[in-house]
Design a protein around this motif. Structure first.
Motif, PDB file in Angstrom:
ATOM      1  N   SER A   1       0.845  -1.210   0.000  1.00 51.63           N
ATOM      2  CA  SER A   1       0.000   0.000   0.000  1.00 51.63           C
ATOM      3  C   SER A   1       0.878   1.258   0.000  1.00 51.63           C
ATOM      4  O   SER A   1       0.537   2.275  -0.603  1.00 51.63           O
ATOM      5  CB  SER A   1      -0.981   0.009   1.169  1.00 51.63           C
ATOM      6  OG  SER A   1      -0.293   0.072   2.377  1.00 51.63           O
ATOM      7  N   PHE A   2       2.029   1.172   0.625  1.00 50.23           N
ATOM      8  CA  PHE A   2       2.976   2.286   0.658  1.00 50.23           C
ATOM      9  C   PHE A   2       3.466   2.583  -0.768  1.00 50.23           C
ATOM     10  O   PHE A   2       3.472   3.711  -1.227  1.00 50.23           O
ATOM     11  CB  PHE A   2       4.147   1.881   1.562  1.00 50.23           C
ATOM     12  CG  PHE A   2       5.109   2.987   1.944  1.00 50.23           C
ATOM     13  CD1 PHE A   2       4.803   3.883   2.950  1.00 50.23           C
ATOM     14  CD2 PHE A   2       6.359   3.074   1.331  1.00 50.23           C
ATOM     15  CE1 PHE A   2       5.716   4.877   3.330  1.00 50.23           C
ATOM     16  CE2 PHE A   2       7.267   4.061   1.704  1.00 50.23           C
ATOM     17  CZ  PHE A   2       6.939   4.953   2.702  1.00 50.23           C
ATOM     18  N   ARG A   3       3.827   1.509  -1.465  1.00 49.53           N
ATOM     19  CA  ARG A   3       4.324   1.647  -2.832  1.00 49.53           C
ATOM     20  C   ARG A   3       3.232   2.218  -3.754  1.00 49.53           C
ATOM     21  O   ARG A   3       3.482   3.106  -4.563  1.00 49.53           O
ATOM     22  CB  ARG A   3       4.773   0.264  -3.333  1.00 49.53           C
ATOM     23  CG  ARG A   3       5.621   0.277  -4.584  1.00 49.53           C
ATOM     24  CD  ARG A   3       5.828  -1.120  -5.147  1.00 49.53           C
ATOM     25  NE  ARG A   3       4.572  -1.790  -5.475  1.00 49.53           N
ATOM     26  CZ  ARG A   3       3.789  -1.483  -6.506  1.00 49.53           C
ATOM     27  NH1 ARG A   3       4.135  -0.528  -7.329  1.00 49.53           N
ATOM     28  NH2 ARG A   3       2.651  -2.126  -6.714  1.00 49.53           N
ATOM     29  N   GLN A   4       2.022   1.694  -3.574  1.00 52.70           N
ATOM     30  CA  GLN A   4       0.909   2.164  -4.420  1.00 52.70           C
ATOM     31  C   GLN A   4       0.594   3.632  -4.176  1.00 52.70           C
ATOM     32  O   GLN A   4       0.320   4.396  -5.094  1.00 52.70           O
ATOM     33  CB  GLN A   4      -0.351   1.349  -4.139  1.00 52.70           C
ATOM     34  CG  GLN A   4      -0.378   0.051  -4.916  1.00 52.70           C
ATOM     35  CD  GLN A   4      -1.624  -0.763  -4.600  1.00 52.70           C
ATOM     36  OE1 GLN A   4      -2.592  -0.252  -4.054  1.00 52.70           O
ATOM     37  NE2 GLN A   4      -1.598  -2.035  -4.941  1.00 52.70           N
ATOM     38  N   LEU A   5       0.605   4.011  -2.897  1.00 54.02           N
ATOM     39  CA  LEU A   5       0.307   5.404  -2.552  1.00 54.02           C
ATOM     40  C   LEU A   5       1.351   6.332  -3.174  1.00 54.02           C
ATOM     41  O   LEU A   5       1.015   7.375  -3.744  1.00 54.02           O
ATOM     42  CB  LEU A   5       0.289   5.561  -1.024  1.00 54.02           C
ATOM     43  CG  LEU A   5      -0.282   6.859  -0.473  1.00 54.02           C
ATOM     44  CD1 LEU A   5      -1.756   7.026  -0.862  1.00 54.02           C
ATOM     45  CD2 LEU A   5      -0.165   6.885   1.061  1.00 54.02           C
ATOM     46  N   LEU A   6       2.599   5.922  -3.099  1.00 58.03           N
ATOM     47  CA  LEU A   6       3.662   6.732  -3.702  1.00 58.03           C
ATOM     48  C   LEU A   6       3.421   6.875  -5.206  1.00 58.03           C
ATOM     49  O   LEU A   6       3.504   7.978  -5.758  1.00 58.03           O
ATOM     50  CB  LEU A   6       5.030   6.099  -3.436  1.00 58.03           C
ATOM     51  CG  LEU A   6       6.226   6.753  -4.132  1.00 58.03           C
ATOM     52  CD1 LEU A   6       6.409   8.205  -3.658  1.00 58.03           C
ATOM     53  CD2 LEU A   6       7.519   5.977  -3.874  1.00 58.03           C
TER      54      LEU A   6
END
Ligand code: S3P
Length: 170
Positions: A131-136
Motif C-alpha cells: 500500500s505504501f508503494r501504491q500510494l507513492l
C-alpha cells in the motif's frame, strides 16, 4: 498563478522524504521562520497525527490540514513543510499555486522512504509495503507538478538544503 512571487517556500514530498528536517535547515539558512504543518496540526488538536486519524478519520484530518495550510500561508517570509498528502488534494494544490510561493519536491526513492518510515509509528498511512508503494505511485504525478525537484537519494539533509538555497529564487 498569482501575480507576484511571495517569500514562501513549500516543501513537498512523500512521508519520509525529509521535509521537516530539510525545511528547518533551509529556514535557518535564509533566516526565515519554519512552519511544520503536521506539527501545527498536532499542537492545535492536542493529539498526534495517528490519534487524529484513529479518533476522527482521514476526512477530518484533511479538513484541518486545509485550515492549517491556509493559516500557515499567511506568514511571510516562511518555509513551510507540508504533509505527504497535502499537495495531492486538488483544493490545496490550487490554493498553493494561488499563493505564489515556491514549491520544491523532495524526491526520494522507495527503498530510502521505507528505511526511514519503517521505524516510525506516527504515520497512519504507513501500513504495509504494497500500500505504501501504491500510494507513492498515485502521488508522483502530483509531486511532479512542483516547480523544483530536488533528489535526496543518498544525500544528507544539509546537502539537500544547500541545493535548495542555491536555487536562488527567493
Ligand atoms: C500523510 C503524511 C504525514 C501526515 C499524515 C498524512 C500522507 O506527513 O500528514 O500522516 O497523507 O502522506 P509526513 O509526510 O510528514 O509523514
Amino acid at each position: 498563478m498569482s501575480r507576484h512571487r511571495r517569500n514562501l517556500i513549500y516543501l513537498l514530498g512523500f512521508m519520509g522524504s525529509g521535509k521537516s528536517t530539510v525545511g528547518a535547515l533551509v529556514a535557518r539558512g535564509l533566516g526565515w521562520p519554519f512552519i511544520d504543518l503536521d506539527a501545527t496540526i498536532e499542537a492545535g488538536q492536542a493529539m498526534t497525527i495517528r490519534e487524529i486519524f484513529e479518533r476522527a478519520g482521514e476526512p477530518f484530518f484533511r479538513e484541518i490540514e486545509r485550515a492549517a495550510l491556509t493559516e500557515a500561508s499567511k506568514a511571510e517570509p516562511a518555509v513551510i513543510a507540508l504533509g505527504g498528502g497535502t499537495f495531492v488534494q486538488d483544493a490545496n494544490l490550487q490554493f498553493i499555486r494561488e499563493m505564489g510561493g515556491v514549491t520544491v519536491w523532495l524526491d526520494t526513492p522507495l527503498d530510502e522512504l521505507l528505511r526511514r518510515c519503517g521505524s516510525m509509528d506516527n504515520r497512519p498511512l504507513f501500513r504495509d509495503l504494497e500500500s505504501f508503494r501504491q500510494l507513492l505511485e498515485q502521488r508522483l504525478p502530483y509531486y511532479q507538478l512542483a516547480e523544483f525537484r530536488v533528489s535526496t537519494e543518498g544525500r544528507a539533509p544539509e546537502e539537500v538544503a544547500e541545493q535548495i538555497l542555491r536555487l536562488r529564487v527567493f
